[in-house]
Motif scaffolding. Structure first.
Motif, PDB file in Angstrom:
ATOM      1  N   ILE A  91      52.400 -15.651 -84.571  1.00 38.16           N
ATOM      2  CA  ILE A  91      51.236 -15.835 -85.441  1.00 38.16           C
ATOM      3  C   ILE A  91      50.437 -14.537 -85.488  1.00 38.16           C
ATOM      4  CG2 ILE A  91      49.014 -17.020 -85.668  1.00 38.16           C
ATOM      5  CD1 ILE A  91      50.459 -19.536 -84.505  1.00 38.16           C
ATOM      6  N   ALA A  92      50.228 -13.907 -84.332  1.00 34.77           N
ATOM      7  CA  ALA A  92      49.468 -12.655 -84.249  1.00 34.77           C
ATOM      8  C   ALA A  92      50.160 -11.532 -85.024  1.00 34.77           C
ATOM      9  CB  ALA A  92      49.270 -12.251 -82.795  1.00 34.77           C
ATOM     10  N   LYS A  93      51.500 -11.532 -85.020  1.00 33.07           N
ATOM     11  CA  LYS A  93      52.261 -10.506 -85.738  1.00 33.07           C
ATOM     12  C   LYS A  93      52.359 -10.802 -87.235  1.00 33.07           C
ATOM     13  CE  LYS A  93      55.202  -9.364 -81.816  1.00 33.07           C
ATOM     14  NZ  LYS A  93      56.572  -9.455 -81.281  1.00 33.07           N
ATOM     15  N   GLY A  94      51.931 -11.975 -87.660  1.00 31.09           N
ATOM     16  CA  GLY A  94      51.989 -12.335 -89.070  1.00 31.09           C
ATOM     17  C   GLY A  94      53.320 -12.918 -89.509  1.00 31.09           C
ATOM     18  N   LEU A  95      54.179 -13.280 -88.571  1.00 35.88           N
ATOM     19  CA  LEU A  95      55.483 -13.847 -88.914  1.00 35.88           C
ATOM     20  C   LEU A  95      55.382 -15.325 -89.279  1.00 35.88           C
ATOM     21  CD1 LEU A  95      57.585 -12.156 -86.079  1.00 35.88           C
ATOM     22  CD2 LEU A  95      57.352 -11.432 -88.459  1.00 35.88           C
ATOM     23  N   ILE A  96      54.363 -15.984 -88.737  1.00 30.05           N
ATOM     24  CA  ILE A  96      54.102 -17.395 -89.000  1.00 30.05           C
ATOM     25  C   ILE A  96      52.617 -17.516 -89.319  1.00 30.05           C
ATOM     26  CG2 ILE A  96      54.046 -19.727 -88.023  1.00 30.05           C
ATOM     27  CD1 ILE A  96      56.226 -18.883 -86.082  1.00 30.05           C
ATOM     28  N   GLU A  97      52.283 -18.337 -90.308  1.00 30.24           N
ATOM     29  CA  GLU A  97      50.877 -18.589 -90.632  1.00 30.24           C
ATOM     30  C   GLU A  97      50.451 -19.923 -90.048  1.00 30.24           C
ATOM     31  OE1 GLU A  97      49.593 -18.546 -94.709  1.00 30.24           O
ATOM     32  OE2 GLU A  97      50.824 -16.789 -95.093  1.00 30.24           O
ATOM     33  N   LYS A  98      49.251 -19.963 -89.519  1.00 28.81           N
ATOM     34  CA  LYS A  98      48.698 -21.236 -89.067  1.00 28.81           C
ATOM     35  C   LYS A  98      47.609 -21.650 -90.045  1.00 28.81           C
ATOM     36  CE  LYS A  98      45.146 -19.332 -86.116  1.00 28.81           C
ATOM     37  NZ  LYS A  98      44.490 -19.311 -84.858  1.00 28.81           N
ATOM     38  N   PRO A 142      39.459 -35.912 -86.576  1.00 24.83           N
ATOM     39  CA  PRO A 142      38.432 -36.934 -86.858  1.00 24.83           C
ATOM     40  C   PRO A 142      37.037 -36.605 -86.301  1.00 24.83           C
ATOM     41  CG  PRO A 142      40.466 -37.984 -86.215  1.00 24.83           C
ATOM     42  CD  PRO A 142      40.662 -36.507 -86.019  1.00 24.83           C
ATOM     43  N   THR A 143      36.957 -35.778 -85.270  1.00 27.53           N
ATOM     44  CA  THR A 143      35.642 -35.415 -84.722  1.00 27.53           C
ATOM     45  C   THR A 143      35.006 -34.262 -85.490  1.00 27.53           C
ATOM     46  OG1 THR A 143      36.522 -33.810 -83.141  1.00 27.53           O
ATOM     47  CG2 THR A 143      36.387 -36.111 -82.408  1.00 27.53           C
ATOM     48  N   GLY A 144      35.754 -33.644 -86.396  1.00 26.02           N
ATOM     49  CA  GLY A 144      35.238 -32.528 -87.173  1.00 26.02           C
ATOM     50  C   GLY A 144      35.635 -31.171 -86.622  1.00 26.02           C
ATOM     51  N   ALA A 145      36.233 -31.149 -85.440  1.00 24.50           N
ATOM     52  CA  ALA A 145      36.696 -29.886 -84.848  1.00 24.50           C
ATOM     53  C   ALA A 145      37.947 -29.414 -85.585  1.00 24.50           C
ATOM     54  CB  ALA A 145      37.005 -30.081 -83.373  1.00 24.50           C
ATOM     55  N   LEU A 146      38.069 -28.108 -85.760  1.00 21.58           N
ATOM     56  CA  LEU A 146      39.245 -27.547 -86.428  1.00 21.58           C
ATOM     57  C   LEU A 146      40.398 -27.438 -85.444  1.00 21.58           C
ATOM     58  CD1 LEU A 146      37.645 -24.734 -88.583  1.00 21.58           C
ATOM     59  CD2 LEU A 146      38.463 -26.951 -89.338  1.00 21.58           C
ATOM     60  N   LYS A 147      41.573 -27.830 -85.886  1.00 26.27           N
ATOM     61  CA  LYS A 147      42.764 -27.769 -85.049  1.00 26.27           C
ATOM     62  C   LYS A 147      43.828 -26.965 -85.778  1.00 26.27           C
ATOM     63  CE  LYS A 147      45.443 -30.669 -82.062  1.00 26.27           C
ATOM     64  NZ  LYS A 147      45.694 -31.970 -81.519  1.00 26.27           N
ATOM     65  N   ASP A 148      44.579 -26.135 -85.042  1.00 29.40           N
ATOM     66  CA  ASP A 148      45.620 -25.292 -85.628  1.00 29.40           C
ATOM     67  C   ASP A 148      46.903 -26.086 -85.851  1.00 29.40           C
ATOM     68  OD1 ASP A 148      43.915 -23.128 -85.453  1.00 29.40           O
ATOM     69  OD2 ASP A 148      44.771 -22.392 -83.575  1.00 29.40           O
ATOM     70  N   TYR A 149      47.525 -25.833 -87.010  1.00 34.35           N
ATOM     71  CA  TYR A 149      48.803 -26.441 -87.352  1.00 34.35           C
ATOM     72  C   TYR A 149      49.684 -25.414 -88.042  1.00 34.35           C
ATOM     73  CZ  TYR A 149      46.817 -31.047 -86.462  1.00 34.35           C
ATOM     74  OH  TYR A 149      46.244 -32.134 -85.868  1.00 34.35           O
ATOM     75  N   ILE A 150      50.988 -25.670 -88.008  1.00 37.46           N
ATOM     76  CA  ILE A 150      51.975 -24.835 -88.701  1.00 37.46           C
ATOM     77  C   ILE A 150      52.705 -25.739 -89.687  1.00 37.46           C
ATOM     78  CG2 ILE A 150      54.069 -23.445 -88.427  1.00 37.46           C
ATOM     79  CD1 ILE A 150      52.990 -22.823 -85.559  1.00 37.46           C
ATOM     80  N   ASP A 151      52.839 -25.280 -90.914  1.00 35.47           N
ATOM     81  CA  ASP A 151      53.548 -26.018 -91.959  1.00 35.47           C
ATOM     82  C   ASP A 151      55.045 -25.888 -91.699  1.00 35.47           C
ATOM     83  OD1 ASP A 151      54.706 -27.033 -94.256  1.00 35.47           O
ATOM     84  OD2 ASP A 151      53.410 -25.937 -95.627  1.00 35.47           O
ATOM     85  N   THR A 152      55.678 -26.994 -91.306  1.00 39.80           N
ATOM     86  CA  THR A 152      57.100 -26.946 -90.949  1.00 39.80           C
ATOM     87  C   THR A 152      58.014 -26.875 -92.160  1.00 39.80           C
ATOM     88  OG1 THR A 152      57.206 -29.358 -90.782  1.00 39.80           O
ATOM     89  CG2 THR A 152      56.758 -28.132 -88.755  1.00 39.80           C
ATOM     90  N   GLU A 153      57.488 -27.144 -93.359  1.00 42.54           N
ATOM     91  CA  GLU A 153      58.307 -26.983 -94.559  1.00 42.54           C
ATOM     92  C   GLU A 153      58.337 -25.521 -94.990  1.00 42.54           C
ATOM     93  OE1 GLU A 153      56.881 -29.775 -97.457  1.00 42.54           O
ATOM     94  OE2 GLU A 153      57.653 -31.474 -96.334  1.00 42.54           O
TER      95      GLU A 153
END
Length: 63
Positions: free
Chosen positions: A24-31, A37-48
């Motif tokens: 992710i840091a190298k820019g090879l994968i985007e998060k 539900p609590t409003g906190a942001l959570k990181d995800y990766i689009d598997t498609e």
């Protein structure tokens, strides 16, 4: 679209979570960040967009 947390994505790829964050840091994968539900942001990766693959380092001099 299907999403996986970096931890889940690492399991699918057969690598460590640290390896995924390194990509992710190298820019090879985007998060993306999606609020839970609590409003906190959570990181995800689009598997498609980034299909998980069994990633292994190639041995030098071996083919």
């Amino acid at each position: 679209m299907k999403y996986a947390t970096p931890y889940q994505y690492a399991k699918l790829c057969g690598v460590s979570t640290q390896a995924i964050y390194s990509r992710i840091a190298k820019g090879l994968i985007e998060k993306i960040q999606i609020p839970d539900p609590t409003g906190a942001l959570k990181d995800y990766i689009d598997t498609e967009k980034y299909p998980p693959e069994r990633l292994r380092k190639k041995a030098i001099g071996k083919e």
